[in-house]
Write a protein that holds these residues in place. Structure first.
Motif: not given
Length: 942
Positions: A120-144
């Motif tokens: 489970m991951v979330g916002l490390a330093d929220p500024q308000q209760p129940a703060q909506p958040v955007l989460v992302r990560r990149t990765f590479t596909v290098d074969r079929p």
């Protein structure tokens, strides 16, 4: 084999399959539906073939016998990620064999033990209760890539995008479960969204139910957590046989500066399009300003979801634009629904449109008082980028009307659409009749279920509640199965009930998931533990749900037997009783006419009886014998304590008699007849107006029918005066109300602080409409045998019902014609039906196919004698023309006094109309007498 081209397997399904036939278990039970032109067709055997996707030989298994519903998986268990195709062909008792069915894809959408690695991951330093958040990560596909599957869950609500595209069309994922003990994950095939090279995963995340403040007034508090969090893992299988898992955890990044600035189930959503980071869920986005995520500790390993996801199920245009007395702009969509609005607007950057939602108008303005603390308000701030389209994603509302403030320029109604959302269950039952208001009632019931079956079977969808009240679904479960295929939905919810009950030491909480303080046992509410599984078994033939829920059923019965003690009567404890009896004061809805001890003790018998029957069915012989003995002790105690030798009950109410009759407490034929007669007298005395609450309403018409008073039940059903099922229809209702008079006859909102206009409980009458008015009922689990027993009630010219049973389409109905009443039935292949025709002839047993009979029915003759002030009150109310003459005259004189006369008069035998009109002015008495004389003259002239 002999070919039988007229016999076809038209549908094959795997148990609890979700999108793309994804199954949550290694051994999904299979079902298939057969259509045939062969009369009385019976399955003699079936062949089931499994073919692995890709390499592998097909395996075929022959199954002898008639079973075609929830048939045990006949192959080796599926391994996580397996993809196979299943097809079926059947051989009938006539020797003909069908062609193979179309292949059914079956995808093992679960993970093996130990494979879940996401954190489970979330916002490390929220500024308000129940703060909506955007989460992302990149990765590479290098074969079929051969296949890519996404497994995701959340504490909150979420949506995942891959390379800028949402992975599916579901809403408010993953729904609401007993978070402490059970999480569910979605399984989504995302192969087509991946690209060669760099890819990005983005998550929109908000608090939803996880961060909501539950409870009433000052007691409202967060039960689960302060901040939302999400867990997901993307499993990429490559064509070279290797696999890679991208799981949430360290290395993911998050931002609390997204466009959703505040969100709550009760609050609504605030969205500022100016804050949308361009391309944030696509490759190439610079997320260096984002923070590393907070990674949380252990949570329950999510289970693959076994119920349908929630989706947008309908869109409704604006019906009318209203300018209120205060000058506000209010949109009327003509239908009370659950969902949100979609806007298309053009305006300058920073322009904020505010949307306030409500179910009704109050003095011409938006009626927000029934919402209590729920703000039910969305705001959309434009980015100023030309035409912009927006809809909320993290909340929902119950509404028919929406007030729009801040719209840039002139509002074009076509720029606003109401989006209805619901758990995406297949519609299974339809009802049609000649009575326009009754037809509208049925439509209202459908809309009420659609809106309140949103991940959890809720009580209402609009105010600061929206909880899984056990009493509501206990009374409504039979009707729910009539309208939609809700087996998976309710079976999933029952898992949470059992978990919450176990944590409460055997007590079933008022609401599931449980968020309202210390659990207290209550009759009819806690009995959801026994009643709902029994209904699912009856309607779907699902024996496994009884196996799964048996410990919960037994724990509830042991709990209430402990409360009943040696007397075997549950007395003196807290109860909701016959909740919302129409006679209860607005602020005290539990003060019903029926003694709460009678309600509680009746349910001790009911649940113990259900448990004894269930134990016998499952082969638990010791339990079956023990609980049957105890049930008989409870029955004897109930009859000894509450029923006289003449069949009168000490709690002399409609609900009390209905329980004794329909729960099977009273079995002696003479006593049942006495009780039925008394019940009919009470219904007449009430003017054929409803006098029952949550407990009595679902069963009163059944109790009348089973004791020979279906005509009284018909009068009760078609009553339009308040309180009645049709009164809300006369007031423009498009869903079922919580109270019989949620809106008073003067158009004002009921003064009770608890008032909802979308509450399905009283819609439980639809089950009687299907089974008794139109005449189609299950006579064996899963409709393997049906009971066709239509009742052509007065006031209807026809009624018919269709139902997609587990065996296929069944139908029943009737229509009045010049030659008599024509009764029709459709019996699915592989099943039989016992037909009880309305002329009282001996029952018929028929096999599959279409059937029709024409019978002469001697209808109850309409009253036609002389009427006057000397007529008995019972005769007046039984004579629609006479009753209309009396009440019409009183209304012309004084509407309020007429209403008081109607509500306080007991329409009984032995009392004359003149006896109760002494408080009416003499001049009005004279006018009533003249009106009745007019009815008499018209009859003599006719």
């Amino acid at each position: 084999m002999t070919a039988a081209p007229s016999t076809r397997v038209i549908r094959t399904t795997a148990e609890h399959a979700t999108d793309r036939s994804t199954v949550p278990t290694p051994t999904p039970r299979l079902s298939w539906v057969v259509e045939t032109d062969v009369p009385d067709w019976r399955q003699a055997s079936a062949e089931v073939e499994l073919t692995p996707t890709g390499d592998g030989d097909a395996t075929t298994v022959r199954l002898d016998g008639p079973d075609s519903v929830l048939v045990g998986w006949p192959f080796e268990p599926l391994a996580a990620g397996d993809e196979v195709a299943v097809r079926v062909r059947v051989t009938g008792a006539d020797g003909g064999t069908s062609a193979w069915s179309a292949p059914l894809p079956v995808v093992a959408g679960f993970l093996a033990d130990g494979q879940w690695s996401a954190r489970m991951v979330g916002l490390a330093d929220p500024q308000q209760p129940a703060q909506p958040v955007l989460v992302r990560r990149t990765f590479t596909v290098d074969r079929p890539v051969r296949r890519a599957r996404l497994f995701a869950t959340a504490h909150g609500v979420y949506q995942v995008s891959i390379n800028g595209h949402d992975v599916d069309d579901e809403v408010l994922k993953p729904g609401w479960t007993a978070y402490q003990w059970r999480l569910v994950h979605e399984t989504t095939d995302v192969t087509d969204l991946l690209v060669d090279g760099e890819n990005a995963v983005g998550v929109r995340l908000a608090g939803g139910w996880w961060t909501e403040r539950f409870g009433f007034r000052d007691a409202a508090a967060r039960v689960y957590g302060e901040q939302p969090e999400v867990a997901l893992q993307l499993v990429v299988d490559y064509t070279d046989g290797t696999s890679e898992t991208i799981a949430s955890g360290e290395g993911w990044r998050a931002s609390g500066d997204g466009p959703t600035t505040r969100s709550g189930i009760y609050l609504g959503e605030r969205f500022d399009a100016r804050l949308e980071p361009a391309g944030w869920s696509s490759p190439g986005f610079d997320d260096h300003a984002w923070s590393p995520v907070r990674v949380d500790g252990d949570v329950p390993v999510p289970q693959a979801r076994r119920c349908p996801g929630a989706r947008r199920v309908a869109e409704l245009p604006v019906r009318e634009v209203i300018t209120t007395p205060s000058g506000k702009t209010v949109l009327d969509f003509g239908q009370n629904l659950v969902g949100w609005l979609r806007l298309t607007a053009r305006g300058e950057a920073g322009t904020t449109i505010t949307l306030k939602h409500a179910e009704v108008l109050d003095d011409g303005e938006l009626g927000t008082r029934p919402l209590r603390a729920a703000e039910a308000t969305d705001t959309f701030t434009l980015a100023g980028a030309g035409e912009e389209t927006w809809e909320p994603w993290s909340t929902f509302h119950g509404f028919r009307y929406a007030q729009v403030d801040g719209w840039p320029g002139e509002l074009d109604p076509s720029d606003v659409v109401a989006v209805a959302v619901s758990s995406d269950m297949r519609r299974s039952g339809e009802f049609e009749c000649s009575h326009e208001q009754l037809q509208q009632l049925h439509e209202n019931i459908v809309w009420g279920m659609r809106g309140n079956f949103l991940h959890v079977p809720t009580d209402c969808p609009q105010r600061d509640e929206r909880l899984g009240w056990t009493g509501d679904i206990q009374v409504f479960a039979p009707t729910a199965t009539d309208l939609f295929d809700c087996n998976g939905f309710l079976a999933s919810w029952l898992q949470d009930l059992a978990l919450e009950q176990e944590a409460a030491g055997g007590i079933v909480p008022f609401v599931v998931p449980h968020v309202l303080g210390r659990p207290i046992p209550a009759a009819a509410w806690g009995d959801a533990a026994t009643v709902v599984p029994a209904v699912l078994h009856e309607r779907y033939g699902d024996r496994q749900v009884l196996v799964d829920q048996y410990p919960s059923m037994r724990a509830w019965v042991e709990t209430i037997l402990g409360l009943a003690g040696e007397r075997r009567l549950w007395e003196g404890k807290f109860q909701f009783g016959d909740w919302l009896d129409p006679a209860a004061p607005p602020q005290r809805p539990g003060e019903a006419k029926t003694d709460p001890d009678v309600v509680a003790s009746a349910h001790v018998f009911r649940s113990t009886d259900i448990l004894a029957r269930t134990a016998a069915l499952l082969g638990y012989t010791d339990d079956a014998q023990r609980y049957r003995r105890i049930a008989e002790e409870v029955r004897a105690a109930f009859l000894r304590e509450y029923v006289t030798g003449a069949g009168r009950m000490l709690s002399d109410t409609q609900t009390a008699y209905a329980m004794a009759i329909e729960y099977g407490i009273a079995t002696d034929p003479q006593t049942r007849t006495q009780m039925g007669d008394r019940l009919a007298d009470l219904v007449r005395a009430a003017g054929y107006r409803v006098a029952t609450g949550f407990v009595g309403t679902p069963i009163v018409c059944d109790a009348l029918t089973s004791t020979g008073h279906v005509d009284v039940a018909g009068r009760l059903l078609l009553q339009t005066e308040n309180p009645s099922w049709l009164y809300p229809v006369t007031m423009g209702a498009t869903t079922v109300w919580e109270r019989w008079d949620s809106m008073l006859e003067d158009g004002s909102i009921n003064p009770g602080q608890m008032t909802s206009f979308n509450h399905y409980a009283f819609g439980a009458i639809a089950d009687w409409m299907h089974r008794t008015v139109a005449g189609l009922a299950a006579a064996a689990p899963g409709y393997r045998e049906q009971r066709i027993a239509p009742h052509p009630i007065a006031g209807l010219d026809f009624a018919r019902v269709t139902h997609e049973t587990p065996y296929g389409r069944a139908a029943a109905g009737w229509e009045r014609t010049a030659g008599g009443v024509v009764v029709t039935a459709v019996v699915p292949a592989g099943t039989t039906a016992t037909v009880h025709l309305p002329d009282g002839s001996d029952p018929l047993v028929v096999g599959s196919g279409s059937h029709s009979w024409t019978v002469a029915v001697n209808g109850r003759s309409a009253p036609g004698g002389a009427v006057s002030l000397d007529s008995e009150l019972a005769d007046i109310v039984d004579d629609p023309a006479a009753y209309a003459a009396v009440m019409g005259t009183l209304r012309e004189y004084d509407e309020e006094q007429a209403r008081e006369f109607r509500d306080t008069t007991r329409w009984v035998r032995g009392s004359r109309l003149a006896d109760v009109m002494r408080r009416i002015p003499p001049v009005v008495q004279t006018e009533v007498a003249e009106a009745l004389a007019g009815v008499t003259r018209a009859r003599r002239a006719g």
